[in-house]
Design a protein around this motif. Sequence first.
Motif, PDB file in Angstrom:
ATOM      1  N   GLY A  75       0.531   3.963  -2.914  1.00  0.00           N
ATOM      2  CA  GLY A  75       0.199   5.355  -2.630  1.00  0.00           C
ATOM      3  C   GLY A  75       1.143   6.325  -3.307  1.00  0.00           C
ATOM      4  O   GLY A  75       0.707   7.333  -3.886  1.00  0.00           O
ATOM      5  N   TRP A  76       2.452   6.025  -3.247  1.00  0.00           N
ATOM      6  CA  TRP A  76       3.425   6.897  -3.905  1.00  0.00           C
ATOM      7  C   TRP A  76       3.245   6.886  -5.414  1.00  0.00           C
ATOM      8  O   TRP A  76       3.327   7.941  -6.060  1.00  0.00           O
ATOM      9  CB  TRP A  76       4.845   6.468  -3.542  1.00  0.00           C
ATOM     10  N   LEU A  77       3.018   5.703  -6.000  1.00  0.00           N
ATOM     11  CA  LEU A  77       2.805   5.628  -7.447  1.00  0.00           C
ATOM     12  C   LEU A  77       1.542   6.379  -7.851  1.00  0.00           C
ATOM     13  O   LEU A  77       1.496   7.017  -8.912  1.00  0.00           O
ATOM     14  CB  LEU A  77       2.721   4.166  -7.898  1.00  0.00           C
ATOM     15  N   THR A  78       0.515   6.300  -7.029  1.00  0.00           N
ATOM     16  CA  THR A  78      -0.713   7.046  -7.319  1.00  0.00           C
ATOM     17  C   THR A  78      -0.444   8.543  -7.319  1.00  0.00           C
ATOM     18  O   THR A  78      -0.900   9.270  -8.208  1.00  0.00           O
ATOM     19  CB  THR A  78      -1.793   6.707  -6.280  1.00  0.00           C
ATOM     20  N   LEU A  79       0.307   9.001  -6.326  1.00  0.00           N
ATOM     21  CA  LEU A  79       0.625  10.420  -6.247  1.00  0.00           C
ATOM     22  C   LEU A  79       1.407  10.864  -7.474  1.00  0.00           C
ATOM     23  O   LEU A  79       1.097  11.909  -8.083  1.00  0.00           O
ATOM     24  CB  LEU A  79       1.427  10.704  -4.976  1.00  0.00           C
ATOM     25  N   VAL A  80       2.414  10.073  -7.850  1.00  0.00           N
ATOM     26  CA  VAL A  80       3.215  10.417  -9.032  1.00  0.00           C
ATOM     27  C   VAL A  80       2.342  10.398 -10.291  1.00  0.00           C
ATOM     28  O   VAL A  80       2.433  11.284 -11.143  1.00  0.00           O
ATOM     29  CB  VAL A  80       4.398   9.442  -9.185  1.00  0.00           C
ATOM     30  N   TRP A 110       0.801  -1.210   0.000  1.00  0.00           N
ATOM     31  CA  TRP A 110       0.000   0.000   0.000  1.00  0.00           C
ATOM     32  C   TRP A 110       0.840   1.268   0.000  1.00  0.00           C
ATOM     33  O   TRP A 110       0.504   2.234  -0.690  1.00  0.00           O
ATOM     34  CB  TRP A 110      -0.960  -0.020   1.194  1.00  0.00           C
ATOM     35  N   PRO A 111       1.950   1.329   0.737  1.00  0.00           N
ATOM     36  CA  PRO A 111       2.773   2.546   0.648  1.00  0.00           C
ATOM     37  C   PRO A 111       3.303   2.803  -0.758  1.00  0.00           C
ATOM     38  O   PRO A 111       3.293   3.939  -1.242  1.00  0.00           O
ATOM     39  CB  PRO A 111       3.906   2.280   1.646  1.00  0.00           C
ATOM     40  N   VAL A 112       3.778   1.723  -1.414  1.00  0.00           N
ATOM     41  CA  VAL A 112       4.286   1.888  -2.777  1.00  0.00           C
ATOM     42  C   VAL A 112       3.156   2.307  -3.709  1.00  0.00           C
ATOM     43  O   VAL A 112       3.313   3.199  -4.551  1.00  0.00           O
ATOM     44  CB  VAL A 112       4.933   0.582  -3.273  1.00  0.00           C
TER      45      VAL A 112
END
Length: 320
Positions: free
Chosen positions: A203-208, A199-201
Amino acid sequence: MTKLIRVLFATAVLPGAALAVAGALENAWAHRLPDPVATHWSNGPNGATPLGVFTGVCFGLGVLAVLLLATTAVTALRRDRPLPRATIGVGVGFAALPAAVLLSVLVANLDAPDWHAARSGLVVVLLFMLGAVTLGVVAAFAGGLPAAPGRADAANRPSVGLRPGQRAFWASGAANPAMLWTLALVPVAIALVPAGLSWPVAGWLTLVGVLVAALTYRLSATVDAKGVTIRFGLLGLPWRHLRLDSIREATTRELSMFRDGGLGLRFNPVTGTTAYKVRGGPALELTLESGRKVLVSVDDPETGAGLVNDLLAQRITRID
């Protein structure tokens, strides 16, 4: 220098000369090279090929690339098609790659007692690749040719009926919100798959993904007496301004979603066409004096094309 000589010099003589130099050096260094020669490196040499086989493959690929490039360029010239500098440069750069690869391998193996003792080829490869790029740049300026100066029949070009002395301004745009949702939700969907993303990864990919989409999901274009301005995304970047005197004519074209290079900022080195796309459908098509084309997927491109053509006909280059 005629156009044919320029094109042949750029597409045949220059990459052919690189191949000839590589062949001459291979012949001169033959007694100083191990056989087989190292042709693959990891931390050190871990793969070898007989010298004759490697040389033959490089020469075969090089000759084939030069013949295809020169034939294609001459055919385009005889059909009165443009040969953009970028197209010639990329083509010659690729045609010179076999010679660059051959030379980099020869230098790495030079004076080695056997292929296991060959030097690391990374720096040498980079230097010869840079040489291929330089050759491409030289060829681009030597053999790049614009399209023939002829224009399409004025009666068939879009027009808005702008009268002498009138001022006009056109603005349009297009957006593709689905790009935002796709780049935002795909990482989340993958995270839901067993053994997928954490989930953290995700989340970061979603933000990018959202940030990238925000910079590219919408497009705007304006036309006035100074030229055409194209802006991408929420911040209006990347940004491009085409002066009126750099444009030959304007028309419209239907673009498909993926066949014309996909979405975003796309450049076709073969045709020299640059496309600014956020969707398929109607688009403004600008033919530049260099022979290149610029495509912009915006709404109501007919009005924009008509205004460009009317401004060109009046030769308005500034706003008083």
